[in-house]
Write an enzyme that holds these catalytic residues in place. Sequence first.
Site, short mmCIF file in Angstrom:
data_model
loop_
_atom_site.label_atom_id
_atom_site.label_comp_id
_atom_site.label_asym_id
_atom_site.label_seq_id
_atom_site.Cartn_x
_atom_site.Cartn_y
_atom_site.Cartn_z
N ARG A 236 0.84 -1.20 0.00
CA ARG A 236 0.00 0.00 0.00
C ARG A 236 0.88 1.25 0.00
NH1 ARG A 236 -5.17 -1.53 0.86
NH2 ARG A 236 -5.53 -3.53 1.89
N GLY A 237 0.28 2.38 -0.42
CA GLY A 237 1.02 3.63 -0.45
C GLY A 237 2.06 3.63 -1.56
N THR A 290 -10.90 -5.25 -6.51
CA THR A 290 -11.39 -5.06 -5.16
C THR A 290 -12.30 -6.23 -4.79
OG1 THR A 290 -12.87 -3.76 -3.76
CG2 THR A 290 -13.10 -3.47 -6.11
N ASP A 292 -14.13 -6.43 -2.38
CA ASP A 292 -15.38 -5.95 -1.81
C ASP A 292 -16.46 -5.68 -2.86
OD1 ASP A 292 -14.09 -6.02 0.59
OD2 ASP A 292 -13.92 -3.85 0.84
N MET A 335 -15.03 -9.65 4.68
CA MET A 335 -14.54 -8.38 4.17
C MET A 335 -15.70 -7.47 3.75
SD MET A 335 -12.51 -11.07 3.47
CE MET A 335 -12.65 -11.53 1.77
N MET A 444 -7.54 -16.14 4.76
CA MET A 444 -7.71 -17.41 4.04
C MET A 444 -8.43 -17.17 2.72
SD MET A 444 -8.73 -19.92 7.20
CE MET A 444 -8.83 -21.35 6.14
N ILE A 445 -9.43 -16.28 2.75
CA ILE A 445 -10.20 -16.00 1.54
C ILE A 445 -9.37 -15.23 0.52
CG2 ILE A 445 -12.16 -14.68 0.65
CD1 ILE A 445 -13.70 -15.39 3.19
#
Length: 520
Positions: A236-237, A290, A292, A335, A444-445
């Site tokens: 990240r970043g 993503t 999500d 998540m 795990m996912i």
Amino acid sequence: MGSISHYITTFPHFTTNPSSYGPTQLHSISLPFKSRVLNNQTSPSTSIDLTDPDWKAKFYNDFESRFRLPHITDVFPNAPSIPSTFCLKMRTPLHDHSNSHYSSDQDWNGYINNNDRVLLKTIHYSSPTSAGAECIDPDCTWVEQWVHRAGPREKIFFKPEEVKAAIVTCGGLCPGLNDVIRQIVITLEIYGVKKIVGIPFGYRGFSDKELTDVPLSRRVVQNIHLSGGSLLGVSRGGPAVSDIVDRLEERGINMLFVLGGNGTHAGANAIHNECRKRRLKVSVIGVPKTIDNDILLMDKTFGFDTAVEEAQRAINSAYIEAHSAYHGIGIVKLMGRSSGFIAMQASLSSGQVDICLIPELPFDLHGPHGVLSHLKYLLETKGSAVVCVAEGAGQDLLQKTNVTDASGNIVFGDIGVYIQQETKKYFKEVGVHADVKYIDPTYMIRAVRANASDGILCTVLGQNAVHGAFAGYSGITVGLCNTHYAYFPIPEVISHPRLVDPNSRMWHRCLTSTGQPDFI
């Protein structure tokens, strides 16, 4: 020039706080009514007066302007095009002796016309009170909204022998990253590109001198899709955008493929703008990653199907633990920072969840209408219960940390552990035995390989990313829209996260499956 994390946190209108979004997302339109539109994803950037008899035409023109795809000819009007080197009648990569001339099979009808479009909205709502309605005006007027169809073009704006392509994967892990990397490399080689590198560990790889580029070829990536994770690593970043573009210039990279979510795409758009500012002929293409499923305008993002499927294991384990114990309660945290799509779909598909909690809907834990009161009812009537909660749900119940990660995201409190502790405390206070088990399968996912559905999605996304780059587009991303693949300008898909609409039919279906009441 700010760092990548600066662009992630300051990109216009982007936030990870769902409470900051109004009920309609139509704040820029003079609207005399309050429609049930949680996620209107195409609100115009300029105010449109609905009393103007020509408002519909103006809305359409505004939409067309915003969804126009940035092209290298915007900066280089005289940039020459050449016949495409991509033709499935000849799948052998170009050889050195063919670099000086290109042949195009005029009889092959496999190319996409630049004027091909995909319809963004397919339902004509007759009333703003209809479940899931997304309306522009009080009469729910139908306005056609078309986006650009993805695929190979007959004319390309890069000579393959002059291309040096780079791939970077940012953010957290997600099933399917290796599938996308593999397909980008394979498609680049079919076009005739021979210089392909991977940037290690996200945007960090552009600045860390201890990290070296990873040479990529079909031989290298042939079997990487059989494993989870990312061949290139993630982080990240990252460094300042100007430093990243400096590295692109130094390394001679003129195609950059960026795999990441909202924040990563904000960084990609900043890189695209900086390249334009410097008048560099560089194509920057995003591939939305993503887990999500919270990217606007798209049917789904890669990794989501796999996450929902893998979540079934955790939910089933929680059910067995709860069902096998006296007054057993199983709690599963999945998540979903701002969007509850994984929790909703996993609950709906498992058929074993009694309570589903998502970030889009507030809930009370205590009180006569709270979650704990309903759990007590479930133990009395069923003998056991299963709770599925998204990680971003109920954050108002937890103490704020004011801590951010490297991407600028607020570090959330652990709602799963909180519910577990409060559940134990509640049943002890009311004198009812409860055996509470908590499962957090997040890592795990994230780490598993993509399933068949995501594998197909990743393959097509990777191919279309390369087609978009060779077509001369930049500052765009590719996604699935109404079962068709389309290109979108990056700013239009990252203005805010896509959210579950509590008035949508899918959420209603989830409520029907769980049988849960409102917890307010």
